[in-house]
Design an enzyme around this catalytic site. Structure first.
Site, PDB file in Angstrom:
ATOM      1  N   ASP A   1      25.667  18.627 119.422  1.00  0.00           N
ATOM      2  CA  ASP A   1      26.939  18.090 118.956  1.00  0.00           C
ATOM      3  C   ASP A   1      26.813  16.570 118.831  1.00  0.00           C
ATOM      4  OD1 ASP A   1      30.189  18.767 119.010  1.00  0.00           O
ATOM      5  OD2 ASP A   1      29.696  16.761 119.717  1.00  0.00           O
TER       6      ASP A   1
ATOM      7  N   ASN B   1      33.895   7.947 112.005  1.00  0.00           N
ATOM      8  CA  ASN B   1      34.669   8.102 110.763  1.00  0.00           C
ATOM      9  C   ASN B   1      35.864   7.152 110.738  1.00  0.00           C
ATOM     10  OD1 ASN B   1      33.049  10.103 109.634  1.00  0.00           O
ATOM     11  ND2 ASN B   1      34.194  11.769 110.575  1.00  0.00           N
TER      12      ASN B   1
ATOM     13  N   ASP C   1      29.031  10.692 107.446  1.00  0.00           N
ATOM     14  CA  ASP C   1      28.166  11.608 106.681  1.00  0.00           C
ATOM     15  C   ASP C   1      26.710  11.202 106.810  1.00  0.00           C
ATOM     16  OD1 ASP C   1      30.381  13.000 105.894  1.00  0.00           O
ATOM     17  OD2 ASP C   1      30.429  12.222 103.838  1.00  0.00           O
TER      18      ASP C   1
ATOM     19  N   ASP D   1      30.627  18.846 113.431  1.00  0.00           N
ATOM     20  CA  ASP D   1      29.648  17.951 114.050  1.00  0.00           C
ATOM     21  C   ASP D   1      28.625  18.712 114.888  1.00  0.00           C
ATOM     22  OD1 ASP D   1      31.336  18.785 116.028  1.00  0.00           O
ATOM     23  OD2 ASP D   1      31.957  16.794 116.695  1.00  0.00           O
TER      24      ASP D   1
END
Length: 249
Positions: A135, A143, A152, A178
């Site tokens: 993860d 973000n 990204d 994620d």
């Protein structure tokens, strides 16, 4: 043009020399469709995955059909053979298949493909099955602060790092937003932990450039191996639990 033979070269040659076709699946020559028409008197079509080998050795996937030419008495006078290059259609088909099984951002397998592979690999000969779940820490924060493009980029870099750290036989998928899940067949738990640690260290060295900022990322990991008669969902659940334990440690 498709066969590479000119009219004056082809005249008088055996059809199987000029129209050299074989099965893409088996590599063996296909039955001559003109012979099939002459024997049956019916229209015939080639099987899928037929390849035409041109005079210069170049190969093209084709579809074709052959039909008898008959006189009024129903006697066969000849055969019309029609075939066309389907390279472009096959490329589009391959692209659609790729997209149906791949995550569009990272290029890793998606959850649908992973679940199909689970069914195939969940056999005695593939045991032990070991799962590594990873993860990306703080993706939402990346973000929110640096923008989704940076997030990204972090996911792509992490996917690349995971891919080069695993065996060719391992199935790596993007499991969620994620999360990444790795299925390792015929792999004991010690080797899996070694791979997991290799991935964790490699990911910690990744640097993401966003405007003038340099972002480092980290990966939380959980590892679990199958127990006797344990369902697959149970193994993944245990790996997921260990992942969250590592986050809180």
């Amino acid at each position: 043009n498709l066969t590479g033979w000119k009219q004056d070269e082809a005249k008088g040659m055996l059809l199987t020399t000029v129209f050299d076709i074989y099965s893409e699946a088996t590599g063996k020559p296909c039955e001559n469709p003109v012979d099939m028409v002459l024997k049956s008197g019916n229209i015939v079509g080639l099987a899928n995955h037929t390849v035409l080998r041109a005079k210069d050795g170049k190969e093209k996937p084709i579809v074709d059909s052959a039909a008898p030419i008959k006189n009024q008495q129903g006697e066969i006078l000849g055969v019309v053979l029609v075939f066309r290059d389907v390279s472009e259609a096959k490329e589009k088909e391959a692209q659609i298949k790729f997209l149906s099984y791949r995550d569009s951002l990272t290029g890793l397998y998606n959850r649908t493909f992973f679940e199909e592979e689970l069914k195939r690999l969940d056999t005695e000969s593939q045991l032990p099955l070991t799962f590594i779940i990873g993860d990306l820490d703080g993706l939402k924060l990346i973000n929110d602060v640096f923008g989704h493009q940076a997030g990204d980029q972090a996911l792509v870099k992490m996917a690349e790092t995971i891919s080069v750290s695993c065996r060719g036989s391992d199935v790596i998928s993007r499991w969620g937003g994620d999360e990444f899940l790795i299925l390792m067949n015929n792999c004991n738990i010690e080797n899996a932990y070694a791979v997991a640690e290799k991935i964790r260290l490699a990911v910690s060295e990744i640097k993401i450039i966003s405007d003038n900022d340099i972002i480092t990322i980290s990966l939380s990991i959980g590892v679990a191996q199958n127990r006797k008669d344990e369902p697959i969902e149970g193994i993944i659940s245990r790996a997921d639990k260990k992942l969250y334990e590592s986050k809180s440690a």
